[in-house]
Write an enzyme that holds these catalytic residues in place. Structure first.
Site, PDB file in Angstrom:
ATOM      1  N   ASP A   1       0.849  -1.189   0.000  1.00  0.00           N
ATOM      2  CA  ASP A   1       0.000   0.000   0.000  1.00  0.00           C
ATOM      3  C   ASP A   1       0.883   1.237   0.000  1.00  0.00           C
ATOM      4  O   ASP A   1       1.775   1.375   0.849  1.00  0.00           O
ATOM      5  CB  ASP A   1      -0.904  -0.009   1.230  1.00  0.00           C
ATOM      6  CG  ASP A   1      -2.024   1.029   1.134  1.00  0.00           C
ATOM      7  OD1 ASP A   1      -2.411   1.371   0.004  1.00  0.00           O
ATOM      8  OD2 ASP A   1      -2.516   1.475   2.177  1.00  0.00           O
TER       9      ASP A   1
ATOM     10  N   HIS B   1      -3.696  14.089   0.697  1.00  0.00           N
ATOM     11  CA  HIS B   1      -3.957  13.185   1.813  1.00  0.00           C
ATOM     12  C   HIS B   1      -2.798  13.190   2.806  1.00  0.00           C
ATOM     13  O   HIS B   1      -3.007  13.312   4.029  1.00  0.00           O
ATOM     14  CB  HIS B   1      -4.189  11.765   1.291  1.00  0.00           C
ATOM     15  CG  HIS B   1      -4.300  10.740   2.375  1.00  0.00           C
ATOM     16  ND1 HIS B   1      -5.352  10.696   3.260  1.00  0.00           N
ATOM     17  CD2 HIS B   1      -3.474   9.714   2.735  1.00  0.00           C
ATOM     18  CE1 HIS B   1      -5.190   9.693   4.101  1.00  0.00           C
ATOM     19  NE2 HIS B   1      -4.049   9.087   3.812  1.00  0.00           N
TER      20      HIS B   1
ATOM     21  N   ARG C   1       0.271  15.465  13.380  1.00  0.00           N
ATOM     22  CA  ARG C   1       1.480  16.163  13.828  1.00  0.00           C
ATOM     23  C   ARG C   1       1.304  17.668  13.610  1.00  0.00           C
ATOM     24  O   ARG C   1       1.995  18.273  12.789  1.00  0.00           O
ATOM     25  CB  ARG C   1       2.711  15.677  13.052  1.00  0.00           C
ATOM     26  CG  ARG C   1       2.957  14.178  13.117  1.00  0.00           C
ATOM     27  CD  ARG C   1       4.219  13.789  12.373  1.00  0.00           C
ATOM     28  NE  ARG C   1       4.215  14.239  10.983  1.00  0.00           N
ATOM     29  CZ  ARG C   1       3.676  13.566   9.972  1.00  0.00           C
ATOM     30  NH1 ARG C   1       3.106  12.397  10.191  1.00  0.00           N
ATOM     31  NH2 ARG C   1       3.710  14.045   8.743  1.00  0.00           N
TER      32      ARG C   1
ATOM     33  N   GLU D   1     -10.461   4.043   3.388  1.00  0.00           N
ATOM     34  CA  GLU D   1      -9.535   4.736   2.490  1.00  0.00           C
ATOM     35  C   GLU D   1      -9.909   4.365   1.067  1.00  0.00           C
ATOM     36  O   GLU D   1      -9.852   3.187   0.688  1.00  0.00           O
ATOM     37  CB  GLU D   1      -8.080   4.370   2.784  1.00  0.00           C
ATOM     38  CG  GLU D   1      -7.597   4.925   4.107  1.00  0.00           C
ATOM     39  CD  GLU D   1      -6.098   4.837   4.299  1.00  0.00           C
ATOM     40  OE1 GLU D   1      -5.572   5.598   5.126  1.00  0.00           O
ATOM     41  OE2 GLU D   1      -5.448   4.020   3.622  1.00  0.00           O
TER      42      GLU D   1
ATOM     43  N   GLU E   1      -9.137   3.991  -2.584  1.00  0.00           N
ATOM     44  CA  GLU E   1      -7.876   3.825  -3.302  1.00  0.00           C
ATOM     45  C   GLU E   1      -8.102   3.133  -4.647  1.00  0.00           C
ATOM     46  O   GLU E   1      -9.154   2.546  -4.902  1.00  0.00           O
ATOM     47  CB  GLU E   1      -6.892   3.001  -2.470  1.00  0.00           C
ATOM     48  CG  GLU E   1      -6.662   3.548  -1.056  1.00  0.00           C
ATOM     49  CD  GLU E   1      -5.516   2.864  -0.344  1.00  0.00           C
ATOM     50  OE1 GLU E   1      -4.685   2.216  -1.014  1.00  0.00           O
ATOM     51  OE2 GLU E   1      -5.441   2.983   0.899  1.00  0.00           O
TER      52      GLU E   1
ATOM     53  N   ASP F   1      -9.175   0.373   1.786  1.00  0.00           N
ATOM     54  CA  ASP F   1      -8.220  -0.085   2.785  1.00  0.00           C
ATOM     55  C   ASP F   1      -8.714   0.362   4.156  1.00  0.00           C
ATOM     56  O   ASP F   1      -8.350   1.419   4.660  1.00  0.00           O
ATOM     57  CB  ASP F   1      -6.828   0.495   2.486  1.00  0.00           C
ATOM     58  CG  ASP F   1      -5.760  -0.140   3.348  1.00  0.00           C
ATOM     59  OD1 ASP F   1      -5.879  -1.332   3.658  1.00  0.00           O
ATOM     60  OD2 ASP F   1      -4.802   0.562   3.709  1.00  0.00           O
TER      61      ASP F   1
ATOM     62  N   ARG G   1      -8.032   3.968  13.068  1.00  0.00           N
ATOM     63  CA  ARG G   1      -7.147   5.115  13.278  1.00  0.00           C
ATOM     64  C   ARG G   1      -6.587   5.182  14.691  1.00  0.00           C
ATOM     65  O   ARG G   1      -5.454   5.649  14.882  1.00  0.00           O
ATOM     66  CB  ARG G   1      -7.902   6.415  12.964  1.00  0.00           C
ATOM     67  CG  ARG G   1      -8.400   6.521  11.533  1.00  0.00           C
ATOM     68  CD  ARG G   1      -7.277   6.469  10.537  1.00  0.00           C
ATOM     69  NE  ARG G   1      -7.773   6.713   9.174  1.00  0.00           N
ATOM     70  CZ  ARG G   1      -7.020   6.609   8.093  1.00  0.00           C
ATOM     71  NH1 ARG G   1      -5.753   6.262   8.195  1.00  0.00           N
ATOM     72  NH2 ARG G   1      -7.538   6.849   6.894  1.00  0.00           N
TER      73      ARG G   1
ATOM     74  N   GLN H   1      -3.918   2.535  14.841  1.00  0.00           N
ATOM     75  CA  GLN H   1      -2.823   3.022  13.999  1.00  0.00           C
ATOM     76  C   GLN H   1      -2.016   4.116  14.696  1.00  0.00           C
ATOM     77  O   GLN H   1      -0.776   4.112  14.670  1.00  0.00           O
ATOM     78  CB  GLN H   1      -3.392   3.555  12.682  1.00  0.00           C
ATOM     79  CG  GLN H   1      -2.363   4.141  11.735  1.00  0.00           C
ATOM     80  CD  GLN H   1      -3.005   4.771  10.506  1.00  0.00           C
ATOM     81  OE1 GLN H   1      -4.223   4.734  10.335  1.00  0.00           O
ATOM     82  NE2 GLN H   1      -2.186   5.345   9.639  1.00  0.00           N
TER      83      GLN H   1
ATOM     84  N   LYS I   1      -4.196  -1.655  10.070  1.00  0.00           N
ATOM     85  CA  LYS I   1      -4.487  -1.774   8.635  1.00  0.00           C
ATOM     86  C   LYS I   1      -4.733  -3.220   8.199  1.00  0.00           C
ATOM     87  O   LYS I   1      -5.434  -3.457   7.212  1.00  0.00           O
ATOM     88  CB  LYS I   1      -3.296  -1.232   7.834  1.00  0.00           C
ATOM     89  CG  LYS I   1      -3.027   0.246   8.018  1.00  0.00           C
ATOM     90  CD  LYS I   1      -3.968   1.070   7.181  1.00  0.00           C
ATOM     91  CE  LYS I   1      -3.492   2.506   7.096  1.00  0.00           C
ATOM     92  NZ  LYS I   1      -4.340   3.304   6.200  1.00  0.00           N
TER      93      LYS I   1
ATOM     94  N   THR J   1      -8.862  -5.507   3.807  1.00  0.00           N
ATOM     95  CA  THR J   1      -8.765  -4.625   2.647  1.00  0.00           C
ATOM     96  C   THR J   1      -9.711  -5.181   1.590  1.00  0.00           C
ATOM     97  O   THR J   1      -9.574  -6.350   1.199  1.00  0.00           O
ATOM     98  CB  THR J   1      -7.333  -4.570   2.091  1.00  0.00           C
ATOM     99  OG1 THR J   1      -6.447  -4.098   3.105  1.00  0.00           O
ATOM    100  CG2 THR J   1      -7.247  -3.655   0.878  1.00  0.00           C
TER     101      THR J   1
ATOM    102  N   THR K   1      -4.716   6.518  -0.072  1.00  0.00           N
ATOM    103  CA  THR K   1      -5.952   7.294  -0.114  1.00  0.00           C
ATOM    104  C   THR K   1      -5.901   8.378  -1.174  1.00  0.00           C
ATOM    105  O   THR K   1      -4.915   9.103  -1.291  1.00  0.00           O
ATOM    106  CB  THR K   1      -6.212   7.945   1.253  1.00  0.00           C
ATOM    107  OG1 THR K   1      -6.235   6.930   2.242  1.00  0.00           O
ATOM    108  CG2 THR K   1      -7.536   8.683   1.265  1.00  0.00           C
TER     109      THR K   1
ATOM    110  N   GLU L   1     -10.005  12.627   7.202  1.00  0.00           N
ATOM    111  CA  GLU L   1      -9.873  13.962   6.613  1.00  0.00           C
ATOM    112  C   GLU L   1     -11.223  14.677   6.544  1.00  0.00           C
ATOM    113  O   GLU L   1     -11.309  15.879   6.811  1.00  0.00           O
ATOM    114  CB  GLU L   1      -9.285  13.858   5.216  1.00  0.00           C
ATOM    115  CG  GLU L   1      -7.894  13.256   5.155  1.00  0.00           C
ATOM    116  CD  GLU L   1      -7.535  12.891   3.730  1.00  0.00           C
ATOM    117  OE1 GLU L   1      -7.019  13.757   3.009  1.00  0.00           O
ATOM    118  OE2 GLU L   1      -7.805  11.735   3.349  1.00  0.00           O
TER     119      GLU L   1
END
Length: 398
Positions: free
Chosen positions: A112, A119, A128, A185, A187, A219, A223, A226, A239, A243, A330, A344
């Protein structure tokens, strides 16, 4: 537009300009390979009789390589567009309502990527907020990680809410509990047909010699799991639980009209990543939550293109195997309604979505159904459909 005698196919998104491959079974019989034409499956085992079409996956056919892929596609286009071909092919058309679609290919390895600059920047700002959105390496190479091929599942498979370690807001020690921040996600996945031996890299110019086609990918991502686990080695249990992929593999040849040079890259990539062909893809995705459209991600906005992903994935001599799947990461655009994840869309859960029934979602609840679909311009000027990938969240098993 290439026209076909199959009723309704030309206007369906699954006409002769498309012809995606899949695997189906009917009435308890063994699975076999077919192509979708309108609201029918064309049984290739019955029509063409080649042994690879009697298989339970596309892998034997994909392993034949691009010369065979093109020859079969050309033959099918001819048969579906002529009255002579109709006599041979029509007896092998089966209504979709009479078949069960299966996983289209056996996944060998799964990688992936993380190729949308929008994204990656959004995630950086959310996770962050006091640092630069992008890490220093991001514009120099397509960032990726190896996933778990055994949990790649076909569209329609229920998704059990994963359990793992997560840290409650404000807490110091983790708890072991079901994920409270289950996400999606949106994709695009690339399916490898022709493999390579170990020690041989694949240059960007050889992309179409190895990649058979594309699928839609969801996917699923926990969160909270993660966020706790990803430092310092990246995604793992957040993750690897599931999928989902769409049932139809759209051949690269069907996407010729969707190709363009790709997004400008600055700084210029190192020579092994420098593009030699147009493999940017102008695809329009749509994400639905419980039947309501919540996002329209544009694949054309992706920063890294799939030929660059493949070149980087193999530059160290890692081999390719038939059935390898690598996904784009993503897909998100510049506008808020173009983001391909709830992370997001709700900005880390701080700005929940309000659905038409008045309910709100920061992340997925049990019973929620997510469907991702996509379209592109076909070679004849019409629209082709990439199908859809769907899944419904089930309660945690423990």
């Amino acid at each position: 537009m290439t026209t076909t005698w199959v009723p309704g196919a030309d206007a369906s998104g699954f006409g002769a300009d498309n012809l995606p491959y899949g695997v189906f079974s009917r009435g308890g019989a063994a699975p076999r390979v077919g192509v979708r034409v309108g609201e029918y499956v064309l049984d290739l085992a019955g029509l063409l009789g080649e042994p690879e079409f009697f298989a339970s996956s596309l892998n034997p056919f994909m392993a034949r390589g691009p010369v065979t892929w093109l020859a079969v596609r050309t033959k099918l286009c001819g048969m579906l567009g002529s009255e002579d071909g109709r006599q041979a092919a029509e007896p092998h058309l089966i209504p979709l309502s009479e078949v069960e679609l299966r996983m289209p290919f056996e996944v060998a390895d799964y990688v992936d990527f993380y190729c949308s600059i929008e994204h990656a920047s959004n995630v950086g700002r959310i996770f962050r907020p006091d640092d630069a959105p992008l890490k220093p390496n991001w514009k120099h190479l397509p960032v990726g990680y190896h996933g778990r091929s055994g949990t790649v599942v076909p569209s329609g498979t229920g998704i059990v809410r994963p359990t793992g370690q997560r840290r409650e807001p404000g807490g110091e020690a983790p708890v072991f509990a079901p994920s409270a921040r289950l996400d999606i996600e949106a994709e695009l996945g690339f399916v490898v047909g022709a493999g390579t031996p170990m020690g041989r890299s694949v240059p960007v110019g050889d992309f179409a010699e190895h990649v058979f086609g594309v699928v839609l990918v969801n996917d699923w991502s926990a969160r909270d799991i993660q966020a706790w686990e990803y430092v310092p080695l990246g995604p793992f249990l957040g993750k690897s639980f599931a999928t989902s992929v769409s049932p139809w593999v759209v051949p690269l040849d069907a996407l010729g009209a969707a190709r363009f040079a790709g997004r400008e890259q600055d700084p210029e990539p190192l020579p092994y990543l420098k593009r030699t062909a147009d493999w940017g893809l102008d695809l329009a995705l749509q994400v639905e939550l419980n039947g309501e459209v919540v996002s329209r991600p544009p694949y054309a906005a992706m920063y890294w293109t799939p030929d660059q992903m493949l070149a980087h994935m193999t530059c160290n001599g890692a081999s390719l195997r038939t059935g390898d799947l690598y996904a784009s990461g993503t897909i998100s655009g510049e506008e808020s309604g173009q983001r391909g994840s709830l992370l997001e869309l709700t900005w880390g859960g701080k700005e929940p979505l309000t659905l038409s029934d008045g309910s709100t979602r920061a992340f997925l609840e049990d019973g929620d159904t997510v469907t991702i679909s996509a379209t592109a311009t076909g070679m004849g000027g019409g629209s082709i459909c990439l199908g859809e990938v769907t899944g419904t969240v089930r309660p945690a098993s423990h």
